[in-house]
Design a protein around this motif. Structure first.
Motif, PDB file in Angstrom:
ATOM      1  N   ALA A 161       0.846  -1.203   0.000  1.00  0.00           N
ATOM      2  CA  ALA A 161       0.000   0.000   0.000  1.00  0.00           C
ATOM      3  C   ALA A 161       0.880   1.252   0.000  1.00  0.00           C
ATOM      4  CB  ALA A 161      -0.921  -0.004   1.212  1.00  0.00           C
ATOM      5  N   LEU A 162       1.945   1.222   0.803  1.00  0.00           N
ATOM      6  CA  LEU A 162       2.849   2.376   0.841  1.00  0.00           C
ATOM      7  C   LEU A 162       3.576   2.556  -0.494  1.00  0.00           C
ATOM      8  CD1 LEU A 162       4.333   2.017   4.429  1.00  0.00           C
ATOM      9  CD2 LEU A 162       2.860   3.841   3.588  1.00  0.00           C
ATOM     10  N   THR A 163       3.942   1.428  -1.123  1.00  0.00           N
ATOM     11  CA  THR A 163       4.601   1.504  -2.427  1.00  0.00           C
ATOM     12  C   THR A 163       3.694   2.163  -3.453  1.00  0.00           C
ATOM     13  OG1 THR A 163       5.780  -0.534  -1.948  1.00  0.00           O
ATOM     14  CG2 THR A 163       5.692   0.127  -4.244  1.00  0.00           C
ATOM     15  N   VAL A 164       2.426   1.737  -3.455  1.00  0.00           N
ATOM     16  CA  VAL A 164       1.478   2.284  -4.425  1.00  0.00           C
ATOM     17  C   VAL A 164       1.241   3.771  -4.149  1.00  0.00           C
ATOM     18  CG1 VAL A 164      -0.898   2.170  -5.256  1.00  0.00           C
ATOM     19  CG2 VAL A 164       0.382   0.066  -4.846  1.00  0.00           C
ATOM     20  N   ALA A 165       1.087   4.118  -2.866  1.00  0.00           N
ATOM     21  CA  ALA A 165       0.855   5.522  -2.511  1.00  0.00           C
ATOM     22  C   ALA A 165       2.051   6.367  -2.934  1.00  0.00           C
ATOM     23  CB  ALA A 165       0.624   5.641  -1.008  1.00  0.00           C
TER      24      ALA A 165
ATOM     25  N   VAL B 143       8.274  -6.059  -3.337  1.00  0.00           N
ATOM     26  CA  VAL B 143       8.846  -5.685  -4.638  1.00  0.00           C
ATOM     27  C   VAL B 143       8.019  -6.282  -5.782  1.00  0.00           C
ATOM     28  CG1 VAL B 143      10.841  -5.959  -6.151  1.00  0.00           C
ATOM     29  CG2 VAL B 143      11.174  -5.376  -3.758  1.00  0.00           C
ATOM     30  N   VAL B 144       7.698  -7.575  -5.667  1.00  0.00           N
ATOM     31  CA  VAL B 144       6.998  -8.243  -6.765  1.00  0.00           C
ATOM     32  C   VAL B 144       5.555  -7.753  -6.868  1.00  0.00           C
ATOM     33  CG1 VAL B 144       6.205 -10.455  -7.648  1.00  0.00           C
ATOM     34  CG2 VAL B 144       8.479 -10.263  -6.648  1.00  0.00           C
ATOM     35  N   ALA B 145       4.820  -7.833  -5.764  1.00  0.00           N
ATOM     36  CA  ALA B 145       3.405  -7.451  -5.814  1.00  0.00           C
ATOM     37  C   ALA B 145       3.254  -5.945  -6.002  1.00  0.00           C
ATOM     38  CB  ALA B 145       2.702  -7.912  -4.542  1.00  0.00           C
TER      39      ALA B 145
ATOM     40  N   SER C 101      14.646  -1.848  -8.418  1.00  0.00           N
ATOM     41  CA  SER C 101      14.064  -1.999  -7.096  1.00  0.00           C
ATOM     42  C   SER C 101      14.509  -3.314  -6.459  1.00  0.00           C
ATOM     43  CB  SER C 101      12.535  -1.944  -7.244  1.00  0.00           C
ATOM     44  OG  SER C 101      11.907  -2.235  -6.050  1.00  0.00           O
ATOM     45  N   LEU C 102      14.518  -4.377  -7.282  1.00  0.00           N
ATOM     46  CA  LEU C 102      14.923  -5.685  -6.777  1.00  0.00           C
ATOM     47  C   LEU C 102      16.394  -5.676  -6.359  1.00  0.00           C
ATOM     48  CD1 LEU C 102      13.957  -8.610  -6.359  1.00  0.00           C
ATOM     49  CD2 LEU C 102      14.740  -9.116  -8.665  1.00  0.00           C
ATOM     50  N   ALA C 103      17.240  -5.078  -7.196  1.00  0.00           N
ATOM     51  CA  ALA C 103      18.674  -5.016  -6.880  1.00  0.00           C
ATOM     52  C   ALA C 103      18.893  -4.248  -5.577  1.00  0.00           C
ATOM     53  CB  ALA C 103      19.437  -4.350  -8.027  1.00  0.00           C
TER      54      ALA C 103
END
Lengths: 181, 125
Positions: A28-32, A72-74, A90-92
């Motif tokens: 949720a924080l990533t999307v925001a 990271v994935v979702a 982001s993954l790295a």
């Protein structure tokens, strides 16, 4: 034994539920955060890391890895970045910061709090990203000109996120309970 | 409610100070190249022209395939034309940073910008 298609069931442990809850908060924080305009790609507050830090300090590194990778994935699926360059960056960054957190979480707790871990993780994050960008996306040393900008933002957001995590850990409930405050 | 100051442990200050020092040390990196002072044009590795970047000028260099045209404007330089098949050095456009290089490999011509703090002697220029 005959496999029944109707009785396929997954055993979900309490740990799984907890990881899923934390991961949901992080996503949720990533999307925001994706909605916040950034002056430079890569300069982001990284608010989801607050959740990762809380998980790390409460439940240990292994759960932090789960929540972090799920995030990271979702998260990238949710914002339509899955398998785009941003996803790999982001993954790295995440893999590097998890590696550093594995070491940083062993620092004596009496002396080093969430802020230390947050700063270490933030620097590892930009380190991983810049390295991947240099090796893959922009094979030119020009990428390193931006390092000071990334480092300054890592310091700022590392401290801020660390303080937020420390506050949550000190005050008790990171889960938003109705009627708090 | 705990105060924000109380959330910081002694080691946190240390880590933050180290991180701040790392940021401070990294900042000169941002301007490592510095402003460019002159453009150096080479053919097969030998210097054929050194052009100060404060004067507008256009020169032609004979290369292996034909003529490369180097254009210098105040503070920048570019390869304006080149007979090479893929035109990489032309597409690179204007070079502005010290240590930036445009290489026209097929024509054996290079254009490089050199700053005041070049690793070799530029004081006598």
């Amino acid at each position: 034994m005959t496999a029944s298609t109707t009785e396929l069931s997954l055993r979900v442990s309490a740990d799984d539920r907890r990881i899923a809850r934390y991961a949901a908060a992080a996503i949720a924080l990533t999307v925001a955060e994706a909605a916040i305009p950034s002056p430079l790609p890569g300069v982001k507050p990284g608010l989801a890391n607050i959740v990762i830090l809380i998980v790390l300090l409460r439940h240990g590194w292994r759960e932090a890895v789960w929540v972090s990778l799920l995030r990271v994935v979702a998260g990238s699926l949710a914002i339509g970045q899955f398998l785009a360059p941003g996803f790999f960056l982001s993954l790295a960054g995440t893999v590097c910061s998890l590696a550093v957190l594995a070491a940083a979480s062993r620092l004596p707790r009496a002396w080093f709090g969430p802020v230390s871990q947050s700063i270490c993780a933030a620097f590892a994050h930009i380190g991983g990203q810049v390295l991947l960008a240099r090796l893959w996306l922009v094979p030119h040393d020009g990428v390193f000109y931006l390092v000071p900008v990334f480092a300054a933002s890592a310091l700022l957001f590392g401290v801020v996120n660390g303080l937020a995590a420390a506050r949550f850990l000190a005050d008790g409930t990171p889960s938003v309970s109705p009627g708090s405050k | 409610m705990t105060s924000w100051r109380a959330l910081l442990r002694p080691g946190d200050w240390l880590v933050a100070a180290l991180a701040a020092a790392a940021v401070a040390v990294s900042f000169p990196l941002l301007w490592r190249g510095g402003p460019a002072e002159k453009a150096v044009v080479k053919r097969d590795g030998t210097v054929v022209a050194e052009l100060p970047l404060n004067i507008t000028k256009r020169i032609e260099v004979q290369g292996a395939l034909g003529t490369s045209v180097i254009e210098v404007r105040p503070g920048r330089a570019r390869v304006a034309a080149d007979p090479g098949p893929r035109q990489y050095c032309v597409k690179q456009g204007w070079l502005t940073q010290a240590n930036a290089v445009a290489i026209c490999a097929p024509n054996h011509v290079t254009l490089a910008l050199v700053g005041a703090k070049a690793s070799y002697d530029s004081l006598n220029y």
